[in-house]
Write an enzyme that holds these catalytic residues in place. Structure first.
Site, PDB file in Angstrom:
ATOM      1  N   CYS A 259      62.332 -25.873 -22.420  1.00 43.94           N
ATOM      2  CA  CYS A 259      61.114 -26.271 -22.997  1.00 43.94           C
ATOM      3  C   CYS A 259      61.257 -27.003 -24.238  1.00 43.94           C
ATOM      4  CB  CYS A 259      60.238 -25.148 -23.451  1.00 43.94           C
ATOM      5  SG  CYS A 259      58.595 -25.448 -24.113  1.00 43.94           S
TER       6      CYS A 259
ATOM      7  N   CYS B  21      45.322 -24.075 -30.962  1.00 42.10           N
ATOM      8  CA  CYS B  21      46.851 -24.113 -31.106  1.00 42.10           C
ATOM      9  C   CYS B  21      47.528 -24.031 -32.318  1.00 42.10           C
ATOM     10  CB  CYS B  21      47.120 -25.608 -30.622  1.00 42.10           C
ATOM     11  SG  CYS B  21      48.997 -25.824 -30.574  1.00 42.10           S
TER      12      CYS B  21
ATOM     13  N   GLU C 117      61.553 -25.939 -32.370  1.00 40.56           N
ATOM     14  CA  GLU C 117      62.031 -25.046 -31.450  1.00 40.56           C
ATOM     15  C   GLU C 117      62.106 -25.647 -30.054  1.00 40.56           C
ATOM     16  OE1 GLU C 117      59.060 -21.706 -31.411  1.00 40.56           O
ATOM     17  OE2 GLU C 117      59.721 -21.162 -33.474  1.00 40.56           O
TER      18      GLU C 117
ATOM     19  N   SER D 226      46.394 -30.701 -20.101  1.00 39.32           N
ATOM     20  CA  SER D 226      46.196 -29.280 -20.796  1.00 39.32           C
ATOM     21  C   SER D 226      44.483 -29.519 -20.791  1.00 39.32           C
ATOM     22  CB  SER D 226      46.458 -29.203 -22.271  1.00 39.32           C
ATOM     23  OG  SER D 226      47.838 -29.106 -22.307  1.00 39.32           O
TER      24      SER D 226
ATOM     25  N   CYS E 149      52.248 -31.878 -34.913  1.00 38.37           N
ATOM     26  CA  CYS E 149      51.255 -32.538 -33.921  1.00 38.37           C
ATOM     27  C   CYS E 149      50.374 -33.119 -34.566  1.00 38.37           C
ATOM     28  CB  CYS E 149      50.978 -31.770 -32.826  1.00 38.37           C
ATOM     29  SG  CYS E 149      49.956 -32.532 -31.460  1.00 38.37           S
TER      30      CYS E 149
ATOM     31  N   GLY F  82      54.443 -30.817 -30.242  1.00 35.27           N
ATOM     32  CA  GLY F  82      54.011 -32.231 -30.340  1.00 35.27           C
ATOM     33  C   GLY F  82      53.333 -32.537 -29.169  1.00 35.27           C
TER      34      GLY F  82
ATOM     35  N   SER G  52      53.585 -32.486 -20.637  1.00 43.82           N
ATOM     36  CA  SER G  52      52.356 -31.859 -20.705  1.00 43.82           C
ATOM     37  C   SER G  52      51.664 -32.681 -21.676  1.00 43.82           C
ATOM     38  CB  SER G  52      52.645 -30.461 -21.129  1.00 43.82           C
ATOM     39  OG  SER G  52      51.251 -29.821 -21.520  1.00 43.82           O
TER      40      SER G  52
ATOM     41  N   HIS H  47      41.774 -26.962 -20.286  1.00 43.76           N
ATOM     42  CA  HIS H  47      41.109 -26.026 -21.051  1.00 43.76           C
ATOM     43  C   HIS H  47      39.532 -25.835 -20.863  1.00 43.76           C
ATOM     44  CE1 HIS H  47      45.159 -25.577 -22.228  1.00 43.76           C
ATOM     45  NE2 HIS H  47      45.283 -26.567 -23.076  1.00 43.76           N
TER      46      HIS H  47
ATOM     47  N   CYS I 225      56.946 -20.880 -25.488  1.00 45.18           N
ATOM     48  CA  CYS I 225      56.719 -21.838 -24.302  1.00 45.18           C
ATOM     49  C   CYS I 225      56.689 -20.460 -22.985  1.00 45.18           C
ATOM     50  CB  CYS I 225      57.872 -22.575 -24.010  1.00 45.18           C
ATOM     51  SG  CYS I 225      57.229 -24.203 -23.951  1.00 45.18           S
TER      52      CYS I 225
ATOM     53  N   CYS J 111      44.028 -29.363 -31.825  1.00 43.85           N
ATOM     54  CA  CYS J 111      43.221 -28.412 -30.819  1.00 43.85           C
ATOM     55  C   CYS J 111      43.019 -26.861 -31.732  1.00 43.85           C
ATOM     56  CB  CYS J 111      44.029 -28.073 -29.668  1.00 43.85           C
ATOM     57  SG  CYS J 111      44.491 -29.632 -28.739  1.00 43.85           S
TER      58      CYS J 111
HETATM   59  N1  SAH Z   1      50.431 -31.532 -26.793  1.00 41.29           N
HETATM   60  C1  SAH Z   1      50.924 -31.146 -25.378  1.00 41.29           C
HETATM   61  C2  SAH Z   1      52.100 -30.208 -25.037  1.00 41.29           C
HETATM   62  C3  SAH Z   1      52.535 -29.064 -25.977  1.00 41.29           C
HETATM   63  S1  SAH Z   1      51.401 -27.764 -26.032  1.00 41.29           S
HETATM   64  C4  SAH Z   1      50.017 -30.459 -24.933  1.00 41.29           C
HETATM   65  O1  SAH Z   1      48.742 -30.080 -25.553  1.00 41.29           O
HETATM   66  O2  SAH Z   1      49.602 -30.412 -23.554  1.00 41.29           O
HETATM   67  C5  SAH Z   1      52.086 -26.809 -24.576  1.00 41.29           C
HETATM   68  C6  SAH Z   1      50.674 -26.097 -23.676  1.00 41.29           C
HETATM   69  O3  SAH Z   1      50.568 -24.943 -24.636  1.00 41.29           O
HETATM   70  C7  SAH Z   1      49.405 -26.918 -23.785  1.00 41.29           C
HETATM   71  O4  SAH Z   1      48.977 -26.577 -22.570  1.00 41.29           O
HETATM   72  C8  SAH Z   1      48.760 -26.154 -24.928  1.00 41.29           C
HETATM   73  O5  SAH Z   1      47.241 -26.213 -24.575  1.00 41.29           O
HETATM   74  C9  SAH Z   1      49.110 -24.568 -24.896  1.00 41.29           C
HETATM   75  N2  SAH Z   1      49.025 -23.888 -25.917  1.00 41.29           N
HETATM   76  C10 SAH Z   1      48.802 -24.289 -27.276  1.00 41.29           C
HETATM   77  N3  SAH Z   1      48.784 -23.302 -28.246  1.00 41.29           N
HETATM   78  C11 SAH Z   1      48.291 -22.008 -27.124  1.00 41.29           C
HETATM   79  C12 SAH Z   1      48.144 -20.716 -27.752  1.00 41.29           C
HETATM   80  N4  SAH Z   1      47.798 -20.300 -28.788  1.00 41.29           N
HETATM   81  N5  SAH Z   1      48.043 -20.050 -26.491  1.00 41.29           N
HETATM   82  C13 SAH Z   1      48.343 -20.449 -25.169  1.00 41.29           C
HETATM   83  N6  SAH Z   1      48.580 -21.667 -24.826  1.00 41.29           N
HETATM   84  C14 SAH Z   1      48.553 -22.505 -25.876  1.00 41.29           C
HETATM   85 FE1  SF4 Z   2      49.206 -30.895 -30.390  1.00 39.60          FE
HETATM   86 FE2  SF4 Z   2      49.326 -29.709 -27.686  1.00 39.60          FE
HETATM   87 FE3  SF4 Z   2      48.733 -28.180 -29.876  1.00 39.60          FE
HETATM   88 FE4  SF4 Z   2      46.828 -29.774 -29.156  1.00 39.60          FE
HETATM   89  S1  SF4 Z   2      47.871 -28.044 -27.790  1.00 39.60           S
HETATM   90  S2  SF4 Z   2      47.534 -29.404 -31.120  1.00 39.60           S
HETATM   91  S3  SF4 Z   2      47.953 -31.629 -28.511  1.00 39.60           S
HETATM   92  S4  SF4 Z   2      50.769 -29.427 -29.468  1.00 39.60           S
END
Ligand code: SAH
Ligand code: SF4
Length: 407
Positions: free
Chosen positions: A136, A150, A123, A262, A143, A208, A240, A264, A382, A147
């Site tokens: 975005c 995610c 996307e 990221s 990925c 990713g 990111s 968290h 995003c 996490c």
């Molecule tokens: N992989 C990279 C970039 C893509 S994720 C990363 O992890 O930074 C983009 C952002 O969205 C990251 O900060 C990620 O932690 C956050 N994210 C992922 N899943 C989410 C969710 N379910 N709710 C809110 N933010 C989320």
């Molecule tokens: Fe991958 Fe970013 Fe999702 Fe973590 S938050 S699984 S690094 S896309």
């Protein structure tokens, strides 16, 4: 679904590399030397290659050409030769959704699939605001990381995008927005009316982990930032990462874009759970890499992303620990309301708690914008960064709550 994956303690999945280059490769996304090599392949003499490459670059990235036939400053013979071997193809748009707030989401299908296999899809989301518009962009299908909050991390199919597929997302956005000299925006589109740019900012925050596809992401961003082409400056490109420490220095040296991390969690035990990559690159190493990121000043800060999970990382104690941890690093803290997905084990923190958390951080001297929901009606993944002190309107609060309830 992946609760198995999530509970197994797995830090990384193995990528399923299934990219098969199309028989006719696209010139989109090639760096200038690679473009010159492509010209060599169709017999352009060495002495002419740089000049011809520059012409094609201009047709592609300034004028948005989609076919060689449009390149009227290039000889007919060369155009014919190029048509035999190459295309100017961008990723195929299989769906476009437009939100009432102007957010647009494109679902892109990429080549490399074999019959019977799930298609490779990513996307790309366009988020217009009054003074800027952000795209975005995704770096991988799925990925390799896991996490626990995610959705992307639960997908098994993973493949790296090519540089062309990454640049291609920017091209698709400009194609769809009619943002080329000879084109017109679609009816009703929310786009600048003052002659300004349609895409002003890029965030590598789609699907990713961009730093696990380093070379392609770097090559793509250098094309996007080239000021004789798409011309989106490095200051307006934010990458990111979940914390791939060795490649943070490379991103600084070889791309020079802005960095978002990221984070968290403010301690290793919790971060190990939320971002399992932390077991490989713990917080201290991650923050060292951040401190050494080139060019940091108060005007050029690192963004720390912090997803607000109810009862997990949202206490004032967590806020305090976070502030202490980031001491001395030019930082912004971006609070992201958790976006639930089917089967996710977390809940979004309560709004009041997010507000308290944000206030604590703000009083400690950090900008602490809450990433507000955009494109909720089309479930655009995003978020968009909002300014520091701005309070959310009642409508936005409701949207936040609705988001937490309905996703
Ligand atoms: N992989 C990279 C970039 C893509 S994720 C990363 O992890 O930074 C983009 C952002 O969205 C990251 O900060 C990620 O932690 C956050 N994210 C992922 N899943 C989410 C969710 N379910 N709710 C809110 N933010 C989320
Ligand atoms: Fe991958 Fe970013 Fe999702 Fe973590 S938050 S699984 S690094 S896309």
């Amino acid at each position: 679904m992946s609760s198995g994956l999530q509970t197994s303690g797995l830090v990384e999945k193995t990528p399923l590399e299934r990219y098969v280059a199309p028989a006719m490769p696209s010139l989109v996304g090639l760096a200038r030397p690679a473009l010159a090599d492509a010209l060599a392949e169709v017999g352009v003499p060495a002495a002419q290659r740089r000049m011809r490459a520059q012409q094609i670059w201009n047709w592609l990235y300034v004028r948005g050409a989609t076919g060689f036939d449009q390149m009227t400053s290039v000889s007919k013979e060369l155009r014919a030769a190029l048509t035999e071997k190459f295309t100017l193809a961008r990723p195929e748009v299989v769906a476009e959704q437009v939100s009432v707030d102007g957010t647009r989401k494109w679902l892109l299908r990429l080549p490399g699939e074999t019959p019977g296999e799930r298609p490779h899809e990513v996307e790309c989301v366009y988020i217009p605001e009054t003074t800027r518009a952000t795209l975005c962009v995704s770096s991988q299908v799925g990925c390799t990381l896991t996490c626990s909050f995610c959705h992307t991390g639960t997908q098994r199919l993973v493949r790296n995008l090519t540089a062309g597929e990454i640049v291609g997302q920017v091209m698709v956005a400009r194609d769809r927005l009619g943002d080329w000299p000879e084109a017109k925006p679609p009816e009703g589109a929310i786009v600048p009316t003052d002659g300004g740019r349609f895409v002003t900012n890029i965030v590598m925050m789609g699907m990713g982990e961009p730093l696990y596809n380093f070379e392609a992401v770097r090559d793509a961003l250098l094309v996007v930032a080239d000021n004789e082409g798409l011309g989106i400056s490095r200051r307006k490109i934010t990458l990111s990462t979940s914390g791939v420490v060795p490649n943070i220095a490379r991103a600084g040296a070889e791309i020079g874009c802005m960095l978002a991390v990221s984070l968290h969690a403010a301690n290793d035990a919790l971060r190990d759970e939320l971002v399992p990559l932390n077991r490989k690159y713990p917080i201290a190493a991650l923050l060292d890499a951040c401190r050494n990121y080139p060019g940091l000043t108060n005007a050029k800060r690192i963004t720390f992303e912090y997803v607000m999970l109810k009862g997990v990382n949202d206490s004032l104690g967590d806020a305090k620990a976070l502030v202490k941890l980031l001491k001395g690093i030019p930082a912004k803290i971006n609070l992201i309301p958790f976006n639930p997905w089917p089967g996710s084990r977390y809940e979004c923190a309560d709004w009041e708690q997010i507000e308290k958390f944000s206030e604590y951080i703000f009083n400690a001297g950090y900008s602490s914008p809450v990433r507000t929901p955009r494109g909720r009606d089309i479930l655009a993944a995003c978020g968009q960064l909002k300014s520091a002190t701005e309070k959310l309107s009642a409508r936005e609060r409701m949207a936040l709550r609705a988001m937490a309830m309905t996703d």
